[in-house]
Design a protein around this motif. Structure first.
Motif: not given
Length: 354
Positions: A45-51
């Motif tokens: 599990k690897v999560e990304l925070y972006t726009d």
């Protein structure tokens, strides 16, 4: 522990036209592709925070292998894009469970030790400030209208400037991290109107890494991934892809991202480990207009030959592709045949991405 990354476009009109501190935009995107794919090999599990713009490029076009994507960073577009560390601090503030944040210019080939991940607070390493940090801080102080008392207290005790490098950052003490992120935002917001645009980019290291050191020093237990203390401008060997896979961790700090040789080494590593992903990046950029520095899918330095050559390459059998790639890597990038045989082991076709 939750593994996360942050990509903020900074509200730039076109991500593919912006280098974000790298030698050029293409290497910036290749770095993201390599970093995320390496993490996905190690962690489920690897999560990304972006726009929204980051989502369109990294997820919809490049299909980076994040297990969850949070499109929440457009709310930071009221801030100047030079305050790049602010997006990471915002993401830290949103975490309600233990986490480890990995920068997009960090490359990891081995899992982090369990003992490190159990720590209250986690950073990459301790930095010792030289005149480089001192001169930047002295110039900033001339304009600052608010400085947290923790920084003033630290300055009264020591003439040296220490900070923690945040190539990796996180931990289990969510309460302390929340306190830190709240203070960091206060530090920025109180000084937004006071700082000139020329000084904003230098502000990042102080409201992110220096503030955290001052806030945590002798009050909290901080665990460093790397035990060595580095001078702020002397990170030797952090961009040496030639030592992979013996080296398990690289961080393209500062000047490494602007070094053409290092960027080409990084691109070569992406090609070797994730050939399909390498091709995806080339496909995203308009190679008829963009200088790709003679990457392997250019034809006789004629960039307009990219499509013809890549179509030909995609039609080859797996064995021929492998042999052809070996020839190119040996000729253009000085890889030895033994290096390639031990590193480039794949049962999958590396034809053009769909």
């Amino acid at each position: 522990m939750k593994i996360i990354q942050t990509f903020w476009s900074g509200n730039k009109q076109n991500i593919l036209d912006s280098s974000y501190g790298w030698y050029n935009p293409m290497f910036h995107i290749m770095g993201w592709v390599l970093s995320s794919n390496l993490l996905s090999k190690l962690y489920n599990k690897v999560e990304l925070y972006t726009d929204k713009k980051g989502y369109e490029l990294l997820i919809k076009k490049l299909k980076l292998p994040y297990t969850k994507v949070h499109i929440i960073l457009d709310e930071l577009n009221i801030y100047d894009c030079d305050l790049w560390a602010l997006s990471k601090i915002h993401v830290y503030s949103l975490q309600k469970e233990p986490f480890l944040h990995i920068d997009g210019d960090v490359f990891v080939w081995d899992k982090f030790d369990k003992s490190l991940l159990e720590s209250k607070l986690i950073v990459q390493n301790l930095e010792s400030g030289t005149n480089y940090y001192r001169n930047k801080w002295n110039k900033l102080k001339e304009d600052l209208v608010f400085i947290p008392k923790e920084i003033l207290e630290e300055e009264s005790k020591s003439e040296n400037i220490y900070a923690y490098n945040f190539g990796v950052f996180g931990g289990n003490d969510i309460e302390f991290i929340e306190k830190y992120t709240n203070l960091a935002f206060l530090f920025v917001n109180e000084n937004m109107k006071a700082l000139s645009s020329e000084k904003l980019i230098d502000f990042n290291v102080f409201f992110e890494q220096y503030l955290f050191f001052c806030l945590s020093n002798k009050k909290q237990s901080v665990s460093c991934f790397l035990n060595e203390t580095y001078n702020d401008n002397e990170y030797v060997g952090f961009g040496d892809f030639k030592k992979v896979p013996k080296k398990k961790y690289l961080h393209l700090i500062g000047h490494y991202k602007r070094d053409l040789d290092v960027c080409q080494q990084m691109a070569r590593q992406l090609l070797i480990e994730f050939p399909k992903e390498y091709l995806k990046v080339l496909k995203v950029f308009d190679l008829n207009e963009y200088n790709t520095f003679n990457t392997i899918f250019s034809l006789n330095k004629n960039l307009s030959g990219y499509k013809m050559y890549s179509s030909f390459y995609g039609s080859l059998s797996l064995q021929i592709k492998f042999d052809k790639t070996k020839q190119i890597l040996i000729k253009q990038y000085s890889y030895s045949s033994q290096d390639i045989n031990t590193t480039f082991i794949s049962n999958k076709s590396i034809g053009l991405p769909t």
